[in-house]
Motif scaffolding. Structure first.
Motif, PDB file in Angstrom:
ATOM      1  N   GLY A  37     -17.586   4.391  -1.685  1.00 48.55           N
ATOM      2  CA  GLY A  37     -18.048   3.756  -0.460  1.00 48.55           C
ATOM      3  C   GLY A  37     -19.538   3.832  -0.248  1.00 48.55           C
ATOM      4  O   GLY A  37     -20.048   3.389   0.786  1.00 48.55           O
ATOM      5  N   THR A  90     -21.578   6.455   3.248  1.00 50.89           N
ATOM      6  CA  THR A  90     -20.199   6.835   3.556  1.00 50.89           C
ATOM      7  C   THR A  90     -19.964   8.308   3.254  1.00 50.89           C
ATOM      8  O   THR A  90     -19.318   9.027   4.029  1.00 50.89           O
ATOM      9  CB  THR A  90     -19.217   5.971   2.735  1.00 50.89           C
ATOM     10  OG1 THR A  90     -19.378   4.612   3.116  1.00 50.89           O
ATOM     11  CG2 THR A  90     -17.777   6.402   2.969  1.00 50.89           C
ATOM     12  N   ALA A 142      -6.075   1.199  -0.267  1.00 45.96           N
ATOM     13  CA  ALA A 142      -6.804   1.604   0.943  1.00 45.96           C
ATOM     14  C   ALA A 142      -5.841   2.082   2.032  1.00 45.96           C
ATOM     15  O   ALA A 142      -5.728   1.486   3.103  1.00 45.96           O
ATOM     16  CB  ALA A 142      -7.675   0.459   1.450  1.00 45.96           C
ATOM     17  N   VAL A 164      -7.280   1.561   5.745  1.00 41.98           N
ATOM     18  CA  VAL A 164      -8.740   1.674   5.821  1.00 41.98           C
ATOM     19  C   VAL A 164      -9.476   0.605   5.011  1.00 41.98           C
ATOM     20  O   VAL A 164     -10.643   0.765   4.693  1.00 41.98           O
ATOM     21  CB  VAL A 164      -9.202   3.080   5.375  1.00 41.98           C
ATOM     22  CG1 VAL A 164      -8.706   4.129   6.343  1.00 41.98           C
ATOM     23  CG2 VAL A 164      -8.699   3.401   3.965  1.00 41.98           C
ATOM     24  N   GLY A 165      -8.793  -0.473   4.687  1.00 44.27           N
ATOM     25  CA  GLY A 165      -9.431  -1.538   3.919  1.00 44.27           C
ATOM     26  C   GLY A 165      -8.397  -2.536   3.450  1.00 44.27           C
ATOM     27  O   GLY A 165      -7.190  -2.367   3.674  1.00 44.27           O
ATOM     28  N   GLU A 166      -8.864  -3.585   2.789  1.00 41.58           N
ATOM     29  CA  GLU A 166      -7.963  -4.647   2.353  1.00 41.58           C
ATOM     30  C   GLU A 166      -7.306  -4.359   1.011  1.00 41.58           C
ATOM     31  O   GLU A 166      -6.250  -4.894   0.706  1.00 41.58           O
ATOM     32  CB  GLU A 166      -8.736  -5.975   2.277  1.00 41.58           C
ATOM     33  CG  GLU A 166      -9.235  -6.456   3.642  1.00 41.58           C
ATOM     34  CD  GLU A 166      -9.963  -7.784   3.547  1.00 41.58           C
ATOM     35  OE1 GLU A 166     -10.011  -8.344   2.439  1.00 41.58           O
ATOM     36  OE2 GLU A 166     -10.478  -8.244   4.574  1.00 41.58           O
ATOM     37  N   LYS A 167      -7.928  -3.534   0.190  1.00 42.94           N
ATOM     38  CA  LYS A 167      -7.382  -3.263  -1.139  1.00 42.94           C
ATOM     39  C   LYS A 167      -6.077  -2.486  -1.038  1.00 42.94           C
ATOM     40  O   LYS A 167      -5.835  -1.761  -0.071  1.00 42.94           O
ATOM     41  CB  LYS A 167      -8.402  -2.494  -1.983  1.00 42.94           C
ATOM     42  CG  LYS A 167      -9.646  -3.307  -2.308  1.00 42.94           C
ATOM     43  CD  LYS A 167     -10.597  -2.536  -3.195  1.00 42.94           C
ATOM     44  CE  LYS A 167     -11.819  -3.376  -3.538  1.00 42.94           C
ATOM     45  NZ  LYS A 167     -12.785  -2.634  -4.384  1.00 42.94           N
ATOM     46  N   ARG A 217     -10.966  11.878  -2.009  1.00 46.13           N
ATOM     47  CA  ARG A 217     -11.490  10.584  -2.438  1.00 46.13           C
ATOM     48  C   ARG A 217     -12.231  10.723  -3.758  1.00 46.13           C
ATOM     49  O   ARG A 217     -12.099   9.881  -4.651  1.00 46.13           O
ATOM     50  CB  ARG A 217     -12.417  10.021  -1.363  1.00 46.13           C
ATOM     51  CG  ARG A 217     -12.950   8.644  -1.692  1.00 46.13           C
ATOM     52  CD  ARG A 217     -13.772   8.049  -0.569  1.00 46.13           C
ATOM     53  NE  ARG A 217     -12.975   7.758   0.606  1.00 46.13           N
ATOM     54  CZ  ARG A 217     -13.397   6.970   1.601  1.00 46.13           C
ATOM     55  NH1 ARG A 217     -14.586   6.414   1.533  1.00 46.13           N
ATOM     56  NH2 ARG A 217     -12.613   6.742   2.631  1.00 46.13           N
ATOM     57  N   ASP A 229     -10.917   0.261   9.633  1.00 48.79           N
ATOM     58  CA  ASP A 229     -12.252   0.141   9.060  1.00 48.79           C
ATOM     59  C   ASP A 229     -13.065  -0.916   9.790  1.00 48.79           C
ATOM     60  O   ASP A 229     -14.242  -1.112   9.486  1.00 48.79           O
ATOM     61  CB  ASP A 229     -12.156  -0.222   7.570  1.00 48.79           C
ATOM     62  CG  ASP A 229     -11.340  -1.487   7.328  1.00 48.79           C
ATOM     63  OD1 ASP A 229     -10.326  -1.671   8.033  1.00 48.79           O
ATOM     64  OD2 ASP A 229     -11.705  -2.284   6.450  1.00 48.79           O
ATOM     65  N   THR A 249      -3.464  -0.143  11.235  1.00 39.52           N
ATOM     66  CA  THR A 249      -4.240  -0.951  10.290  1.00 39.52           C
ATOM     67  C   THR A 249      -5.584  -1.348  10.890  1.00 39.52           C
ATOM     68  O   THR A 249      -5.808  -1.242  12.088  1.00 39.52           O
ATOM     69  CB  THR A 249      -3.468  -2.222   9.901  1.00 39.52           C
ATOM     70  OG1 THR A 249      -3.248  -3.020  11.081  1.00 39.52           O
ATOM     71  CG2 THR A 249      -2.126  -1.882   9.280  1.00 39.52           C
ATOM     72  N   LYS A 250      -6.467  -1.809  10.004  1.00 36.86           N
ATOM     73  CA  LYS A 250      -7.799  -2.323  10.375  1.00 36.86           C
ATOM     74  C   LYS A 250      -8.668  -1.278  11.066  1.00 36.86           C
ATOM     75  O   LYS A 250      -9.513  -1.621  11.893  1.00 36.86           O
ATOM     76  CB  LYS A 250      -7.655  -3.576  11.258  1.00 36.86           C
ATOM     77  CG  LYS A 250      -6.812  -4.676  10.611  1.00 36.86           C
ATOM     78  CD  LYS A 250      -6.606  -5.858  11.528  1.00 36.86           C
ATOM     79  CE  LYS A 250      -5.627  -6.854  10.909  1.00 36.86           C
ATOM     80  NZ  LYS A 250      -5.333  -7.990  11.796  1.00 36.86           N
ATOM     81  N   LYS A 266       0.833  -1.208   0.000  1.00 33.22           N
ATOM     82  CA  LYS A 266       0.000   0.000   0.000  1.00 33.22           C
ATOM     83  C   LYS A 266       0.869   1.261   0.000  1.00 33.22           C
ATOM     84  O   LYS A 266       0.599   2.215  -0.729  1.00 33.22           O
ATOM     85  CB  LYS A 266      -0.908   0.013   1.234  1.00 33.22           C
ATOM     86  CG  LYS A 266      -2.050  -0.991   1.203  1.00 33.22           C
ATOM     87  CD  LYS A 266      -2.857  -0.882   2.484  1.00 33.22           C
ATOM     88  CE  LYS A 266      -4.043  -1.837   2.492  1.00 33.22           C
ATOM     89  NZ  LYS A 266      -4.829  -1.716   3.742  1.00 33.22           N
TER      90      LYS A 266
END
Length: 443
Positions: free
Chosen positions: A343, A347, A280, A274-277, A305, A250, A247-248, A118
């Protein structure tokens, strides 16, 4: 992550809104509730005490500003002290050297490998530099494979770590590799452990001696709460950390780590996962996060964003079509897809000032993912002619579309009604000037 904390603090602050004067008696209950909310969110008790003491001292010593009621002023004091607790301002990552070296350190399972990829993508896209990844976690072969896969998927040069090579050898040999590939920023994914131990710290110390890093970023799991603070202190004592990647965030973490870690350790939070992608990753802005917690919005993050995911030309074209009453189901489909990238509508509302409560009310009204998929399937089952002119959708056409999309005719009818209502709403908004200039919203 901060939804529960935000709800409780906002409920407490409502009690001071409308007060004609800030006094110790009328803020005492509010102060107690905020203190309890922080403790329930797993914020370090010393951080809570310092925060409350500062808020109370400023609130009771503040002169009421002209045209600002005391309740609003108290909210501002809470906001300003929350920003201070979180670190005051964003801290840039140091990539001024060529090449710059960044060590990613942390415990197993915190997300070092994904965060490395990332960060590499962020450096390339936002800073315009060429990153390179070095897999140095030899104790978890899957980590090496994972980083090489992520590097390949995102066209990021990745050092081909051979099996059986020690971390010290990997780092030494990667120096020439970085020069050959003209890498500007080297990101080293180091080994983790289940806990901070001498063996791990000794290895990281030797790696520092081989190639001195400009940044040593601790990747910490926000879900661990106070344990993340303890981990940060342990790593910082031995390695002199320069920053943190939480991390995590979200997930359903209570937020205690983010609110405690800067003040307890003195180490700035530089990024949030803020996400797995792989895209993110967000730069950490204390003022923006404080604004979200206090329902003041975070329009700057929303603009950023939107700029990343929205096709500006397509947005302008859609605006023109809405003004001319030429907006079609095909355009509607495009807007739905843009919303998904950001989102979703719920969101977006969370980023706007004063919309936190409304977004909660809309939870049951906002179409879930399955409903969105149904809408997409229905529109894609239409011909181009039908998408461009929904007025021609007679009974037989609607039956065909329902069969083709695996839905009911009632679903098709419902979509047409939603589209017509949305079209009227957007047209009204545009006429009021909400769509002119500035940021282009995909709705």
């Amino acid at each position: 992550m901060f939804e529960n904390l935000s709800d409780k603090i906002m409920a407490s602050l409502k009690k001071v809104r409308g007060q004609s004067k800030i006094t110790e008696s009328n803020i005492e209950d509010v102060i107690k509730e905020i203190r309890l909310s922080f403790l329930e969110a797993d914020v370090n008790f010393k951080v809570v005490k310092n925060f409350i003491d500062r808020v109370k001292a400023k609130a009771l010593g503040a002169e009421v500003l002209q045209n600002v009621n005391p309740g609003q002023q108290f909210v501002k004091i809470v906001h300003d002290e929350l920003v201070q607790t979180l670190g005051g301002g964003a801290v840039d990552i140091n990539v001024r050297e060529n090449p710059s070296v960044i060590f990613m350190v942390g415990l197993q399972g915190a997300g070092k490998t994904t965060s490395s990829a990332k960060l590499a993508l962020y450096i390339r896209q936002k800073l315009g530099k060429k990153p390179g990844l070095i897999p140095a976690d030899i104790y978890r072969p899957a980590a090496i494979d994972q980083l090489q896969t992520l590097g390949k998927q995102n066209n990021i040069p990745t050092f081909p770590t051979p099996i059986g090579m020690k971390p010290e050898e990997i780092l030494e040999k990667s120096k020439q590799w970085a020069r050959d590939n003209m890498v500007d920023v080297v990101i080293v994914d180091t080994a983790g452990r289940l806990q901070v131990d001498d063996e791990l710290m000794g290895e990281l110390g030797r790696l520092k001696d081989i190639w001195a890093p400009q940044e040593i970023l601790l990747v910490a799991d926000a879900m661990l709460g106070q344990q993340s603070v303890n981990v940060a202190e342990g790593f910082h004592k031995r390695l002199n950390l320069t920053g943190l990647v939480l991390t995590k965030v979200d997930g359903d973490a209570r937020g205690g780590a983010a609110l405690s870690i800067r003040e307890v350790t003195g180490i700035p939070i530089k990024f949030l996962g803020v996400g797995e992608k792989v895209n993110a990753l967000e730069v950490f802005h204390p003022d923006r996060l404080a604004g979200r917690i206090l329902d003041m919005g975070d329009v700057l993050s929303l603009v950023e964003r939107a700029a990343e995911v929205i096709d500006e030309k397509a947005a302008r074209d859609s605006a023109k079509k809405i003004m001319k009453n030429e907006f079609t189901l095909d355009d509607f489909l495009g807007q739905i897809q843009q919303l998904k990238k950001m989102g979703g509508f719920e969101t977006i509302l969370k980023f706007l000032p004063g919309m936190g409560e409304i977004s909660k009310q809309l939870k049951n009204m906002t179409p879930p993912d399955n409903e969105i998929k149904k809408i997409e399937a229905i529109i894609r089952s239409m011909t181009i002619q039908e998408r461009n002119n929904h007025k021609i959708l007679n009974a037989s056409r609607r039956t065909r579309i329902a069969n083709g999309s695996g839905t009911q005719v009632s679903d098709v009818n419902k979509l047409i009604k939603q589209f017509e209502d949305a079209k009227k709403m957007m047209s009204g908004m545009m006429k009021m000037g909400m769509g002119r200039g500035g940021m282009k919203f995909p709705f």
